[in-house]
Design a protein around this motif. Structure first.
Motif, PDB file in Angstrom:
ATOM      1  N   ILE A  15      58.639  50.871  42.420  1.00 62.07           N
ATOM      2  CA  ILE A  15      59.138  49.953  43.448  1.00 62.07           C
ATOM      3  C   ILE A  15      60.628  49.728  43.235  1.00 62.07           C
ATOM      4  O   ILE A  15      61.093  49.552  42.104  1.00 62.07           O
ATOM      5  N   LEU A  16      61.359  49.722  44.344  1.00 62.51           N
ATOM      6  CA  LEU A  16      62.778  49.390  44.322  1.00 62.51           C
ATOM      7  C   LEU A  16      62.941  47.977  44.850  1.00 62.51           C
ATOM      8  O   LEU A  16      62.527  47.677  45.976  1.00 62.51           O
ATOM      9  N   GLU A  17      63.501  47.119  44.040  1.00 58.37           N
ATOM     10  CA  GLU A  17      63.907  45.780  44.484  1.00 58.37           C
ATOM     11  C   GLU A  17      65.357  45.909  44.909  1.00 58.37           C
ATOM     12  O   GLU A  17      66.201  46.372  44.140  1.00 58.37           O
ATOM     13  N   LEU A  18      65.663  45.480  46.127  1.00 53.20           N
ATOM     14  CA  LEU A  18      67.029  45.533  46.622  1.00 53.20           C
ATOM     15  C   LEU A  18      67.481  44.107  46.913  1.00 53.20           C
ATOM     16  O   LEU A  18      66.867  43.416  47.731  1.00 53.20           O
ATOM     17  N   ALA A  19      68.512  43.668  46.202  1.00 53.68           N
ATOM     18  CA  ALA A  19      69.037  42.314  46.390  1.00 53.68           C
ATOM     19  C   ALA A  19      70.452  42.405  46.939  1.00 53.68           C
ATOM     20  O   ALA A  19      71.323  43.045  46.343  1.00 53.68           O
ATOM     21  N   ASP A  20      70.664  41.790  48.096  1.00 60.73           N
ATOM     22  CA  ASP A  20      71.976  41.724  48.740  1.00 60.73           C
ATOM     23  C   ASP A  20      72.595  40.397  48.312  1.00 60.73           C
ATOM     24  O   ASP A  20      72.123  39.327  48.694  1.00 60.73           O
ATOM     25  N   ILE A  21      73.627  40.478  47.478  1.00 54.06           N
ATOM     26  CA  ILE A  21      74.216  39.294  46.847  1.00 54.06           C
ATOM     27  C   ILE A  21      75.629  39.067  47.362  1.00 54.06           C
ATOM     28  O   ILE A  21      76.446  39.988  47.413  1.00 54.06           O
ATOM     29  N   ARG A  22      75.928  37.828  47.723  1.00 48.34           N
ATOM     30  CA  ARG A  22      77.288  37.428  48.115  1.00 48.34           C
ATOM     31  C   ARG A  22      77.772  36.424  47.082  1.00 48.34           C
ATOM     32  O   ARG A  22      77.087  35.451  46.781  1.00 48.34           O
ATOM     33  N   VAL A  23      78.968  36.682  46.533  1.00 45.46           N
ATOM     34  CA  VAL A  23      79.523  35.773  45.529  1.00 45.46           C
ATOM     35  C   VAL A  23      80.730  35.043  46.099  1.00 45.46           C
ATOM     36  O   VAL A  23      81.335  35.481  47.087  1.00 45.46           O
ATOM     37  N   HIS A  24      81.063  33.949  45.470  1.00 45.29           N
ATOM     38  CA  HIS A  24      82.228  33.172  45.897  1.00 45.29           C
ATOM     39  C   HIS A  24      83.491  34.020  45.779  1.00 45.29           C
ATOM     40  O   HIS A  24      83.696  34.705  44.773  1.00 45.29           O
ATOM     41  N   SER A  25      84.312  33.971  46.807  1.00 48.63           N
ATOM     42  CA  SER A  25      85.576  34.705  46.814  1.00 48.63           C
ATOM     43  C   SER A  25      86.421  34.308  45.609  1.00 48.63           C
ATOM     44  O   SER A  25      86.488  33.132  45.245  1.00 48.63           O
ATOM     45  N   GLY A  26      87.014  35.292  44.972  1.00 47.30           N
ATOM     46  CA  GLY A  26      87.838  35.050  43.801  1.00 47.30           C
ATOM     47  C   GLY A  26      87.064  35.036  42.493  1.00 47.30           C
ATOM     48  O   GLY A  26      87.659  34.929  41.420  1.00 47.30           O
ATOM     49  N   LYS A  27      85.752  35.141  42.561  1.00 49.32           N
ATOM     50  CA  LYS A  27      84.910  35.112  41.357  1.00 49.32           C
ATOM     51  C   LYS A  27      84.316  36.476  41.024  1.00 49.32           C
ATOM     52  O   LYS A  27      83.472  36.593  40.138  1.00 49.32           O
ATOM     53  N   GLN A  28      84.774  37.527  41.716  1.00 50.25           N
ATOM     54  CA  GLN A  28      84.185  38.847  41.534  1.00 50.25           C
ATOM     55  C   GLN A  28      84.314  39.369  40.106  1.00 50.25           C
ATOM     56  O   GLN A  28      83.365  39.931  39.566  1.00 50.25           O
ATOM     57  N   ALA A  29      85.466  39.221  39.484  1.00 47.48           N
ATOM     58  CA  ALA A  29      85.669  39.748  38.129  1.00 47.48           C
ATOM     59  C   ALA A  29      84.714  39.070  37.143  1.00 47.48           C
ATOM     60  O   ALA A  29      84.124  39.727  36.279  1.00 47.48           O
ATOM     61  N   GLU A  30      84.536  37.757  37.284  1.00 49.37           N
ATOM     62  CA  GLU A  30      83.609  37.042  36.415  1.00 49.37           C
ATOM     63  C   GLU A  30      82.169  37.476  36.688  1.00 49.37           C
ATOM     64  O   GLU A  30      81.374  37.644  35.757  1.00 49.37           O
ATOM     65  N   PHE A  31      81.841  37.652  37.964  1.00 46.80           N
ATOM     66  CA  PHE A  31      80.490  38.074  38.317  1.00 46.80           C
ATOM     67  C   PHE A  31      80.206  39.489  37.825  1.00 46.80           C
ATOM     68  O   PHE A  31      79.086  39.781  37.399  1.00 46.80           O
ATOM     69  N   ASP A  32      81.209  40.358  37.860  1.00 51.56           N
ATOM     70  CA  ASP A  32      81.040  41.727  37.347  1.00 51.56           C
ATOM     71  C   ASP A  32      80.501  41.704  35.917  1.00 51.56           C
ATOM     72  O   ASP A  32      79.609  42.477  35.565  1.00 51.56           O
ATOM     73  N   VAL A  33      81.019  40.825  35.108  1.00 53.00           N
ATOM     74  CA  VAL A  33      80.586  40.694  33.717  1.00 53.00           C
ATOM     75  C   VAL A  33      79.212  40.033  33.654  1.00 53.00           C
ATOM     76  O   VAL A  33      78.320  40.480  32.929  1.00 53.00           O
ATOM     77  N   ALA A  34      79.015  38.979  34.433  1.00 58.28           N
ATOM     78  CA  ALA A  34      77.772  38.209  34.389  1.00 58.28           C
ATOM     79  C   ALA A  34      76.567  39.028  34.837  1.00 58.28           C
ATOM     80  O   ALA A  34      75.509  38.963  34.202  1.00 58.28           O
ATOM     81  N   ILE A  35      76.696  39.801  35.898  1.00 62.46           N
ATOM     82  CA  ILE A  35      75.533  40.529  36.399  1.00 62.46           C
ATOM     83  C   ILE A  35      75.098  41.604  35.395  1.00 62.46           C
ATOM     84  O   ILE A  35      73.912  41.787  35.145  1.00 62.46           O
ATOM     85  N   LYS A  36      76.068  42.268  34.805  1.00 59.59           N
ATOM     86  CA  LYS A  36      75.722  43.285  33.803  1.00 59.59           C
ATOM     87  C   LYS A  36      75.052  42.630  32.586  1.00 59.59           C
ATOM     88  O   LYS A  36      74.030  43.106  32.099  1.00 59.59           O
ATOM     89  N   ARG A  37      75.610  41.527  32.132  1.00 65.91           N
ATOM     90  CA  ARG A  37      75.025  40.813  30.987  1.00 65.91           C
ATOM     91  C   ARG A  37      73.637  40.307  31.321  1.00 65.91           C
ATOM     92  O   ARG A  37      72.703  40.428  30.523  1.00 65.91           O
ATOM     93  N   GLY A  38      73.450  39.762  32.511  1.00 64.95           N
ATOM     94  CA  GLY A  38      72.154  39.230  32.913  1.00 64.95           C
ATOM     95  C   GLY A  38      71.073  40.291  32.978  1.00 64.95           C
ATOM     96  O   GLY A  38      69.953  40.079  32.504  1.00 64.95           O
TER      97      GLY A  38
END
Length: 100
Positions: free
Chosen positions: A2-25
């Motif tokens: 099964i493929l789970e596909l999640a379409d995620i929108r992050v707060h503008s200006g927070k992409q660099a922090e989210f890049d690290v967080a999603i990989k860590r999570g």
């Protein structure tokens, strides 16, 4: 599988922090879940605050029951949730066809 596909929108200006967080999570929490088989993250080019998270599971229940109803889900959301501009849209898919 099964493929789970999640379409995620992050707060503008927070992409660099989210890049690290999603990989860590994914690598510290989701990857330990029953039935987890791998993942991919794609980041929007025209919309850099949009991400597509693809997680491969053995069964849909591995995601919807084994993971989502476990304490690990709260751990995952604690890592990535603060960056969400809206709740992610999540759907599941079965492989229908593929190229060689």
């Amino acid at each position: 599988m099964i493929l789970e596909l999640a379409d995620i929108r992050v707060h503008s200006g927070k992409q660099a922090e989210f890049d690290v967080a999603i990989k860590r999570g994914v690598e510290t929490v989701i990857s330990k879940a029953k039935g987890f088989r791998g993942y991919k993250v794609n980041k929007g080019v025209e919309s850099p605050e949009r991400y597509i998270l693809m997680i491969f599971w053995d069964t849909i229940e591995n995601h919807t029951v084994d993971f989502r109803q476990s304490p690990a889900f709260q751990d995952w959301r604690a890592i990535v949730g603060p960056y969400f501009a809206a709740p992610p849209a999540v759907e599941h898919y079965m492989l229908h066809a593929k190229s060689a």
